[in-house]
Design an enzyme around this catalytic site. Sequence first.
Site, short mmCIF file in Angstrom:
data_model
loop_
_atom_site.label_atom_id
_atom_site.label_comp_id
_atom_site.label_asym_id
_atom_site.label_seq_id
_atom_site.Cartn_x
_atom_site.Cartn_y
_atom_site.Cartn_z
N GLY A 206 0.90 -1.13 0.04
CA GLY A 206 -0.06 -0.10 0.00
C GLY A 206 0.95 1.22 -0.16
O GLY A 206 2.15 1.13 0.16
N CYS A 207 0.25 2.30 -0.38
CA CYS A 207 0.89 3.62 -0.50
C CYS A 207 1.63 4.03 1.19
O CYS A 207 2.73 4.43 0.99
CB CYS A 207 0.09 4.84 -0.93
SG CYS A 207 -1.57 4.72 -0.29
N TYR A 208 0.57 3.90 2.01
CA TYR A 208 1.21 4.34 3.48
C TYR A 208 2.03 3.33 3.81
O TYR A 208 3.28 3.96 4.32
CB TYR A 208 -0.05 4.54 4.49
CG TYR A 208 -1.04 5.73 4.10
CD1 TYR A 208 -0.61 6.88 4.41
CD2 TYR A 208 -2.23 5.47 4.01
CE1 TYR A 208 -1.55 8.14 4.15
CE2 TYR A 208 -3.19 6.49 3.70
CZ TYR A 208 -2.86 7.75 3.95
OH TYR A 208 -3.82 8.73 3.89
N THR B 217 4.47 1.72 2.26
CA THR B 217 5.74 1.87 1.43
C THR B 217 6.38 3.30 2.13
O THR B 217 7.58 3.15 2.48
CB THR B 217 5.45 2.32 0.06
OG1 THR B 217 4.92 1.28 -0.75
CG2 THR B 217 6.78 2.54 -0.92
#
Lengths: 342, 342, 342, 342
Positions: free
Chosen positions: C147-149, C151
Amino acid sequence: MDIGIVGGSGYGGAEMLRLLGGHPTFRVRTVAAGSNAGQTLASVFPHLAGSALADTVLAPSEADALAGCDLVFLATPHEVSMALTPALLDGGAAVVDLSGAFRLDVDTFEAAYRMPHTAPALAPAAYGLPELFRAETAGARLVASPGCYPTASLLALAPLAGLIDPCSVAIVGMSGTSGAGKSLRDDLHVTHAIANVGAYGAPMHRHGPEIARAWSSILGEAVPLTFVPHLVPMARGLVCTVTASLRAGTHTDQVHAAYTKAYADEPFVTVLSEGAWPQTAHVSGGNGAQVGFAIDATAGRVVASCAIDNLVKGAAGQALQSANLILGVPEGAGLTAAGTYP
Amino acid sequence: MDIGIVGGSGYGGAEMLRLLGGHPTFRVRTVAAGSNAGQTLASVFPHLAGSALADTVLAPSEADALAGCDLVFLATPHEVSMALTPALLDGGAAVVDLSGAFRLDVDTFEAAYRMPHTAPALAPAAYGLPELFRAETAGARLVASPGCYPTASLLALAPLAGLIDPCSVAIVGMSGTSGAGKSLRDDLHVTHAIANVGAYGAPMHRHGPEIARAWSSILGEAVPLTFVPHLVPMARGLVCTVTASLRAGTHTDQVHAAYTKAYADEPFVTVLSEGAWPQTAHVSGGNGAQVGFAIDATAGRVVASCAIDNLVKGAAGQALQSANLILGVPEGAGLTAAGTYP
Amino acid sequence: MDIGIVGGSGYGGAEMLRLLGGHPTFRVRTVAAGSNAGQTLASVFPHLAGSALADTVLAPSEADALAGCDLVFLATPHEVSMALTPALLDGGAAVVDLSGAFRLDVDTFEAAYRMPHTAPALAPAAYGLPELFRAETAGARLVASPGCYPTASLLALAPLAGLIDPCSVAIVGMSGTSGAGKSLRDDLHVTHAIANVGAYGAPMHRHGPEIARAWSSILGEAVPLTFVPHLVPMARGLVCTVTASLRAGTHTDQVHAAYTKAYADEPFVTVLSEGAWPQTAHVSGGNGAQVGFAIDATAGRVVASCAIDNLVKGAAGQALQSANLILGVPEGAGLTAAGTYP
Amino acid sequence: MDIGIVGGSGYGGAEMLRLLGGHPTFRVRTVAAGSNAGQTLASVFPHLAGSALADTVLAPSEADALAGCDLVFLATPHEVSMALTPALLDGGAAVVDLSGAFRLDVDTFEAAYRMPHTAPALAPAAYGLPELFRAETAGARLVASPGCYPTASLLALAPLAGLIDPCSVAIVGMSGTSGAGKSLRDDLHVTHAIANVGAYGAPMHRHGPEIARAWSSILGEAVPLTFVPHLVPMARGLVCTVTASLRAGTHTDQVHAAYTKAYADEPFVTVLSEGAWPQTAHVSGGNGAQVGFAIDATAGRVVASCAIDNLVKGAAGQALQSANLILGVPEGAGLTAAGTYP
């Protein structure tokens, strides 16, 4: 082929570096800048910190520093472009100039830019808007790459030649803030500009005579027009909306046919169906232009609007199109119509 | 005096509540809404959670619910305004309608809004733009409060009557997103709209005939004009920029004098010096309008631009001006020209 | 090599198409989508109107439609990823899944996502964050792309293992609005979101357990942490800021050395000098991550922050890194650290 | 009562003028400014062009110019506040200072602000956060009005005293750009800042020791905490999100009861239901604060978040609250919790 960029510390120069990074045959040989010479690209542009260009040292903005380049992009102030261009051409490089130095005849330049032209023998140069002036661009050694507002205005306006009263053209432009450059000004402080819209510079903005000159060139007669730019709160993107009086008896079909004919074979220009309007979000980061139009039958006018990314089709991308033409590689090399979304 | 608001769950209604909270003599008696009837204001508007209005329960949008009000603001869809107004007037209330229901003659309304007019005897009503039509507003029991684009357009345009070719008017509007309402649409998703500019709705946007009607009324003859609205990425604020051909021989001084004369005694309109352009950031949250102009001598045109807050001078604030006139209190009660900054 | 993309009508799919357009050896064979199957890419994504992909027809999201692909990217809802993956693997394709379907063990998934796991034998898959888990990514046939967060959080946090109290970690995330997807919601209406900041989803946001699992994996013991995401008004970009208690006696030099050692050979991660903080504007459009840190000596804590583009390093770009590893091409093919600026 | 404002050319001064325009009993007697003395308010603030204040001439920032004022607001740099305050108090005026000059003890001030304190006998003054320190505010002649981040942080944090480990507090702040002032800087150029988020100033930001001092004062013992501010792309609004370790055995009910008890009688503070998070858009332009919280049971932490308008509750509005208390008028005079929406 070896490429030089002068003015590599401004937005136009940064965008040129980005595009050249994806070009199949061009190699950046030299990046030069004025007051930032001697610094690395990463120190001027934090977004390049992790890139292969990070440690590139900016050369001074001098012709000697660019020796050996097949082509040089000038993303420099007008006076620097005028100073550098003759020596670069003499040295054998082709030049694509993104400043206003060579877009106008000398008299018009001196009136609009309020400075003497120091390389008058070279002005006006070929006008690098390939969709409208491809032949003169391809054969040139010096190309004046158009301004951002003129690019959008002329792509919306040019197909209307013959269908409208030539003297009835009024253009309203809306530009993202990167068009105003990096200098620090009260009106560009984020707290003032982040939720603000207003006109500026009209009616004497320098892009007015530039649009008028190209429009007159298309028509074969000198005609005036009115241009009013506005600043809008986004970093990138530009719209110009044109209104003009239709000649009596002009039908919608003729207008539609004119746009279709003009851009059917142009990979970077998309003509929307009548009444659909171009959006800057749909061209951001790419070299594409979207054009829309509609007929206001009650008032007897046509409305046409064009959206571009002011830094790509309005600056670095279009300059690269011209460079490709000059150097004989495919016109679209290193360029895509579609950019980033969202 | 007892005031009712119908449509209290939209942006116009919320802004009306904010302004009435600072009014010296008006008291909000009833807030009504359609589908939100029965809910509290705090549940519809989270920004009201901590306010004195938080627990106010929204009444249904019915005339009976508004009995006893001296004046009712309708911030409702056109069809609701047409349905409610006759009964409210019969019940003795004055009505200031913020919808388009009563701004046009019946035929123009039905063409522009594509619905039958269900209260044709009342259309057109007095047009509540006090700076231009004060007398008719003050004497009315029903006022059609102008649209946001027409307000800015007409404040920029009206002083030019007699100085320009009446048929040469083209107007480009730029509105913040609150003008598009609260409904959910792909083009209003924040990710699409936060960095986007584009035209929409032209050339048939409903505000076009509204501007044309008022302009014709000022001139005493029916003339068409062209209007092209654009959406810009900010919540509030609106600019309209007008171009028109000057009559031969018209001097800058005459234009300047016309603006000065028109607005010298108007506390809510500021005329900027020639070549200074109005900014929406300078009128945000207030009832002020700023007007600027310049002469494009080459093209023989005048450019005029007006900035307002679309929710205040373009909606709730102007409606309150009209209500003050109708009820005989000072026109500026509860209003200030200056809003929030930044 | 032939590539498939499922979920090509969302932001992640669009970004994957953009990146693959510049990849030297991958060829897009199939683009599939659920409810948009049968439409062209240009009708779903107006920014593709002028591109070579404009007329590509979206295939249905079915394994048969993807036959012949060497690798398939799934930018699909969790349930679709669970349904498609077994058949794709059986058919011989490698899979890089951008959903949350295979990032967690089955129990944690079912608690966090509130749905049964329909392909439990495959969960958890290799976690495709190459800078931290390169070996497991390179050898996998199924990669769960982070996921973005997670990462950004893990790039900031991982080097601190051994230097901090493992249970003392609190993370605050700030994401641009594209992270919330394309669905229409009141809180994502531009007029509400264009000038708004607030937390959401905490403390049960699904990315919390994902970060905790990877952090525990690095430490070799299960430890909890606290994660609080916020939405901020920009389309792209994401920052996670981590605070944690330093172990007694830890010196700044050790922290600095840990970051340097972790990322010295990582082309997509830039470590800023102590006290310089990463900015999303400097990674927008590129696959780079910038990491900064500082010691709060008074409180005995370290603060670390990481900025990425949520759609590139936080989604499509990182998935492409994993695909490159799986298929044995250079890890950075088709990717650049530097994106667009401004 | 006669009021003076010094620093009337900054955002804090402008907001104070706006609020005082609606105050029932305070009258602005003098507006003073440093380098802008002698200019009119309209020339400094274009949004005041049409207002009753337009032609007010700014007085010099000297005590003599403020003679006769019952109370003076100082929206001045720290050094100016230190220089003016003794003379103003000697002259009989009460003073509410919006700078950091009198918020800290002298040693902490000199360390955090890196300048000598030139009025050490007056520091620290009463801390004007009425919801937490009402008694000391009401009885003071000199009030230090809190910083924007401390206001939001402390409103979120204070009710947790006794329920959390006092040393476990970490705070992440997110501020709109008006918090950074009017000065021109590269990072505040609109083109850089309009779509950017990043930390800054940590861990030594001056508001860190200010929060720690008030938190220690509430606890009765000196404890450190960690504070990390971020700039987010909007003009107004501020969120602080606090994480802290709950004492063993603390139940959600106790946390909920603590917030309810703390703010039940506070008209400017709204406590949201557990798991609902405050949004800056809901407090913009008003003096309200919204507070939300949730328990992270896995990690044993509480998360609390507070949203305010940094220029109102975080500056001018809160200063006016203190002034009302000092002068014995209703604390909320001239203030509303609800501001503008959208």
